[in-house]
Design a protein around this motif. Sequence first.
Motif: not given
Length: 121
Positions: A4-32
């Motif tokens: 539960q603690i591990k999950s909470a930490i992961i989701w906190t970071y995902i929420y905090r860096f969501r714009s950067l993660l979205i850009r990363l996913i879009i970049s990887l999709l474009l490269i594919g």
Amino acid sequence: MFKQIKSAIIWTYIYRFRSLLIRLIISLLLIGFIEFIYRDIIEYLQLSKKLEYLFYVIVIKWTLIILIIVYFLYKLKNFVKNISKKNDNKEIKKLQFIHKKMSKKEIRTMAQKIIEQKVRK
């Protein structure tokens, strides 16, 4: 409980860096997508025996991939810079609030509270 603690930490970071993660996913999709189109073009050029255009296709493919990577690194740099500016502004505001017309007694009690909090940790 650890999960539960591990999950909470992961989701906190995902929420905090969501714009950067979205850009990363879009970049990887474009490269594919570029790789998918590249394979089709290579197959077409081989079937039609127009291999003289192969060099240009490879150059275009790698130029697009490098541009996507450079764009992502540029956005990452700006993201890190913005985070550091926000943290600096918060610290400056705290210091300004603390130094606003505080008496020596207030400063002493505040220092004692901070020391007690650090000792408890």
